[in-house]
Each structure stands twice: as structure tokens, then as C-alpha cells.
Design a protein around this motif. Structure first.
Motif, PDB file in Angstrom:
ATOM      1  N   GLN A  94       0.835  -1.210   0.000  1.00  0.00           N
ATOM      2  CA  GLN A  94       0.000   0.000   0.000  1.00  0.00           C
ATOM      3  C   GLN A  94       0.867   1.256   0.000  1.00  0.00           C
ATOM      4  O   GLN A  94       0.565   2.230  -0.689  1.00  0.00           O
ATOM      5  N   ALA A  95       1.940   1.204   0.768  1.00  0.00           N
ATOM      6  CA  ALA A  95       2.839   2.363   0.821  1.00  0.00           C
ATOM      7  C   ALA A  95       3.465   2.611  -0.549  1.00  0.00           C
ATOM      8  O   ALA A  95       3.584   3.760  -1.003  1.00  0.00           O
ATOM      9  N   ARG A  96       3.819   1.524  -1.218  1.00  0.00           N
ATOM     10  CA  ARG A  96       4.440   1.654  -2.550  1.00  0.00           C
ATOM     11  C   ARG A  96       3.446   2.237  -3.544  1.00  0.00           C
ATOM     12  O   ARG A  96       3.789   3.119  -4.343  1.00  0.00           O
ATOM     13  N   GLN A  97       2.215   1.749  -3.480  1.00  0.00           N
ATOM     14  CA  GLN A  97       1.208   2.273  -4.413  1.00  0.00           C
ATOM     15  C   GLN A  97       0.949   3.762  -4.165  1.00  0.00           C
ATOM     16  O   GLN A  97       0.777   4.544  -5.103  1.00  0.00           O
ATOM     17  N   ALA A  98       0.962   4.145  -2.883  1.00  0.00           N
ATOM     18  CA  ALA A  98       0.778   5.566  -2.561  1.00  0.00           C
ATOM     19  C   ALA A  98       1.935   6.383  -3.113  1.00  0.00           C
ATOM     20  O   ALA A  98       1.741   7.494  -3.624  1.00  0.00           O
ATOM     21  N   ALA A  99       3.130   5.822  -3.034  1.00  0.00           N
ATOM     22  CA  ALA A  99       4.311   6.545  -3.552  1.00  0.00           C
ATOM     23  C   ALA A  99       4.222   6.704  -5.065  1.00  0.00           C
ATOM     24  O   ALA A  99       4.555   7.760  -5.607  1.00  0.00           O
ATOM     25  N   LEU A 100       3.762   5.660  -5.737  1.00  0.00           N
ATOM     26  CA  LEU A 100       3.699   5.710  -7.202  1.00  0.00           C
ATOM     27  C   LEU A 100       2.722   6.787  -7.677  1.00  0.00           C
ATOM     28  O   LEU A 100       2.889   7.344  -8.764  1.00  0.00           O
ATOM     29  N   GLN A 101       1.714   7.057  -6.858  1.00  0.00           N
ATOM     30  CA  GLN A 101       0.774   8.120  -7.221  1.00  0.00           C
ATOM     31  C   GLN A 101       1.438   9.497  -7.224  1.00  0.00           C
ATOM     32  O   GLN A 101       0.902  10.447  -7.771  1.00  0.00           O
ATOM     33  N   GLU A 102       2.570   9.575  -6.570  1.00  0.00           N
ATOM     34  CA  GLU A 102       3.246  10.870  -6.438  1.00  0.00           C
ATOM     35  C   GLU A 102       4.166  11.187  -7.608  1.00  0.00           C
ATOM     36  O   GLU A 102       4.730  12.279  -7.667  1.00  0.00           O
ATOM     37  N   ILE A 103       4.371  10.204  -8.487  1.00  0.00           N
ATOM     38  CA  ILE A 103       5.274  10.454  -9.618  1.00  0.00           C
ATOM     39  C   ILE A 103       4.639  11.483 -10.532  1.00  0.00           C
ATOM     40  O   ILE A 103       3.497  11.323 -10.967  1.00  0.00           O
ATOM     41  N   ARG A 104       5.404  12.491 -10.792  1.00  0.00           N
ATOM     42  CA  ARG A 104       4.909  13.520 -11.710  1.00  0.00           C
ATOM     43  C   ARG A 104       5.311  13.149 -13.128  1.00  0.00           C
ATOM     44  O   ARG A 104       6.433  12.678 -13.348  1.00  0.00           O
ATOM     45  N   PRO A 105       4.429  13.351 -14.084  1.00  0.00           N
ATOM     46  CA  PRO A 105       4.789  13.054 -15.474  1.00  0.00           C
ATOM     47  C   PRO A 105       5.997  13.876 -15.886  1.00  0.00           C
ATOM     48  O   PRO A 105       6.250  14.941 -15.331  1.00  0.00           O
ATOM     49  N   ARG A 106       6.727  13.313 -16.826  1.00  0.00           N
ATOM     50  CA  ARG A 106       7.843  14.067 -17.385  1.00  0.00           C
ATOM     51  C   ARG A 106       7.347  15.439 -17.786  1.00  0.00           C
ATOM     52  O   ARG A 106       6.389  15.558 -18.561  1.00  0.00           O
ATOM     53  N   ARG A 107       8.001  16.432 -17.249  1.00  0.00           N
ATOM     54  CA  ARG A 107       7.483  17.779 -17.436  1.00  0.00           C
ATOM     55  C   ARG A 107       8.074  18.464 -18.655  1.00  0.00           C
ATOM     56  O   ARG A 107       9.206  18.212 -19.025  1.00  0.00           O
ATOM     57  N   ALA A 108       7.264  19.291 -19.250  1.00  0.00           N
ATOM     58  CA  ALA A 108       7.778  20.154 -20.306  1.00  0.00           C
ATOM     59  C   ALA A 108       8.316  21.401 -19.628  1.00  0.00           C
ATOM     60  O   ALA A 108       7.579  22.152 -19.011  1.00  0.00           O
ATOM     61  N   TRP A 109       9.610  21.560 -19.728  1.00  0.00           N
ATOM     62  CA  TRP A 109      10.237  22.676 -19.022  1.00  0.00           C
ATOM     63  C   TRP A 109      10.037  23.953 -19.825  1.00  0.00           C
ATOM     64  O   TRP A 109      10.397  24.041 -20.986  1.00  0.00           O
ATOM     65  N   LEU A 110       9.464  24.892 -19.201  1.00  0.00           N
ATOM     66  CA  LEU A 110       9.200  26.168 -19.861  1.00  0.00           C
ATOM     67  C   LEU A 110       9.977  27.254 -19.141  1.00  0.00           C
ATOM     68  O   LEU A 110       9.944  27.346 -17.915  1.00  0.00           O
TER      69      LEU A 110
END
Lengths: 202, 130
Positions: free
Chosen positions: B41-57
Motif C-alpha cells: 500500500q505504501a508503494r502504491q501511494a508513492a507511485l501516485q506521487e510520480i509527476r509526469p515528465r514535465r515540459a520545461w518552460l
């Protein structure tokens, strides 16, 4: 087919299949965390002597790694994760020490410190002594007690090298110190553990 | 057996450490199902925190933001000795103790600083953050 457009000179990056890349990244992080979580929990458990607190610490380290470092190369995740984990453990132990100091001020005579400090073992309860626990047949408990009693940096070096199996370079990165310091802490830890446990573990 | 220079370990010490490490790894592998479930459960919660590769502006603006964040934190931490508040805590309890207790995440700041530094470096390198 994946297509990633060129990075613009201004640093603007457009990705045609961003969702799939994100999925790959997520799967890689899932594999990584699944691979380290059991040992990470044991490290935290040995350090703080409380399974629930250890679980919270590991979850916090997982979240922080995923949130802040998922886009770093996977080869960097291991030292980063254990650096975060060590920071969390250190933070917990500091807070625990301060909390108990304040509680003992408010309630003189009551001692409720779940975390032994370095050198505290010799003055602790008789039943906490590793040799007594070995005599009682609880080898694992004696090992944990001996590791808990090590100074923090020695404990970190020992657990990362012996339990997690990190090499000296990754251990140094995880601990934020030089490789020479890792060797010194590790050597002293092993020497001390051998003094405490030696005759029973040889 | 003492190590000769305080940094090296003898083969006997290495073998001893390896036995201890193996016992600890074995105990990790034997964790119960409930604990494994909580880790999952802790791992799944962590995976939700991954931000998509961002377009750097606007890399320069972000680098400036990182620098400003570091400067703000540094200024907020700096306090002349003459302006230091008098302690309002009972004798025997150091004010640093209370600050440590009351701080939400005392080590978060250090990790965030590290992150901001990396962010600024990555931007200067041309956005090769991933």
C-alpha cells in the motif's frame, strides 16, 4: 511507436507519447521500490525499534523518492532512497530524544525512551544486554540490540553494507560522506559487533 | 582481531559481517503477510506521487526561482545575535529542542535544497533532467 521531439534551445521539451513514458517510469519505480522495501523496513525497524514507525518512515522515503527523484536515472535511485531513509530515521530519533527529554522534565522520574542512544546499552536494562538475550536463545533480538546500540553513523554504514549489500561508493553517496569515512564507520561497527556478539556468532 | 588501520576489515571480520547481514536479510524475507500488504500500500501511494515528465518552460525563470528560494530560506534562517529572542521555556529544556519538536519537517528543507540545486543545474545543462 515512441517519438520524442528534439529539445528546444530554450529548454522546452515536447513529448508525443508522454503518457507511455510516464507509465514506463512508473513501472520502473514500482520494480525498484518492490525490490528494496523489505530490507528498507528492516533497516528502519532495527534503527527505531517500532514496526509502525518504521513503516511510516519507509512510506515517507518512498513517497519522497517518487515525488522528487523519479526522473533521475535509475542508477541513482538506490543511494538517493537510502539517503532519504537515513534522514527520516535520524529525524525520528532526534524528535524521540527531544520528546522524551521534555516528558522527563514534566514528569520527573519517568523514563520512556524507546530509542537507545550510543553508549547507553551498558547502563540499560539487564534483559537488553545482547549476552543475556543470547543466553535466552534469542539470537536475532541480540543482534538487533547490538546494532541499535552502535553510534548512528556506524549503524548506517553497517546496515547499508552488510544488510542491503551496497558497495562503498553507493554507501558513501547514501550517507553523504567520503568513501574513507564509510570504511572507517563500517570497520568500527564490525569490530564492535564482534566484541559484543563474537563468541556466539563465530 | 583489530583492524590494522581502522579502515580495513580482515577476511574474518568480513565473513562475520556477511553472516550478520545474511541473518538480517533472512529476517526481512520472513516478514508476515500483513506487513507486506502495508508495504505494498505504501508503494502504491508513492507511485501516485510520480509527476509526469514535465515540459520545461522558461528555464532561466525556473533557475531564478530556484535561486530565489534558496536565498529566501537563507535569509529566514539568518538572525543576528543581538536580535535573538529570549528563551521562554522552562529551565533544563533548550529552545533548540522545542524548535526541533515543533518543526514540521526539519530535514525536508535540506532535501528540497538539494532538489532545487539539481533542478537549476539540470536547466543550465539544457533541460536534460530525465
Amino acid at each position: 511507436m515512441h517519438r520524442v521531439d528534439a529539445i528546444e534551445p530554450q529548454g522546452v521539451c515536447f513529448q508525443a507519447d508522454g503518457e507511455e513514458l510516464h507509465l514506463d517510469q512508473r513501472q520502473a519505480m514500482d520494480r525498484f521500490l518492490a525490490g528494496v522495501e523489505l530490507r528498507a523496513l528492516r533497516i528502519a525497524q532495527v534503527a527505531v525499534r517500532d514496526k509502525d514507525e518504521a513503516l511510516d518512515i519507509v512510506q515517507d522515503a518512498m513517497i519522497r523518492l517518487a515525488r522528487s527523484y523519479a526522473q533521475r536515472p535509475e542508477t541513482e535511485w538506490t543511494p538517493l532512497f537510502y539517503r532519504i531513509l537515513n534522514n527520516r530515521i535520524t529525524d525520528y530519533r532526534r524528535r524521540s530524544t527531544v520528546r522524551n527529554r521534555i516528558f522527563s522534565w514534566w514528569r520527573p522520574g519517568e523514563q520512556d525512551d524507546p530509542v537507545p542512544q550510543p553508549g547507553e546499552l551498558a547502563e540499560g536494562r539487564e534483559s537488553d544486554r545482547p549476552d543475556r538475550q543470547l543466553a535466552a536463545g534469542d539470537a536475532m533480538q541480540s543482534l538487533e540490540t547490538a546494532v541499535q546500540a552502535l553510534p548512528a553513523r556506524q549503524r548506517e554504514a553497517f546496515l547499508l553494507r552488510a544488510l542491503e549489500g551496497l558497495n562503498v561508493a553507493d554507501t558513501a553517496a547514501a550517507m553523504g560522506c567520503s568513501q574513507g569515512s564509510v570504511k572507517t564507520h563500517y570497520s568500527r561497527a564490525v569490530h564492535r559487533l564482534r566484541e559484543v556478539l563474537g563468541e556466539h556468532w563465530e | 582481531m583489530n583492524e590494522p588501520d581502522g579502515k580495513t576489515t580482515t577476511p574474518a571480520q568480513e565473513a562475520f559481517a556477511a553472516r550478520l547481514g545474511q541473518r538480517l536479510r533472512d529476517s526481512a524475507d520472513q516478514l508476515d503477510g500483513h506487513t507486506r500488504s502495508r508495504l505494498n500500500q505504501a508503494r502504491q501511494a508513492a507511485l501516485q506521487e510520480i509527476r509526469p515528465r514535465r515540459a520545461w518552460l522558461g528555464a532561466p525563470a525556473l533557475a531564478g526561482l530556484a535561486t530565489a528560494a534558496v536565498a529566501i530560506i537563507a535569509v529566514s534562517l539568518w538572525q543576528p545575535a543581538s536580535q535573538a529572542p529570549q528563551p521562554l521555556v522552562p529551565a533544563g529544556i533548550e529552545s533548540a529542542d522545542l524548535e526541533l519538536l515543533m518543526a514540521e519537517e526539519s530535514l525536508d528543507m535540506l532535501e528540497d535544497l538539494e532538489f532545487y540545486t539539481w533542478l537549476a543545474t539540470a536547466e543550465l545543462d539544457g533541460g536534460s533532467a530525465g
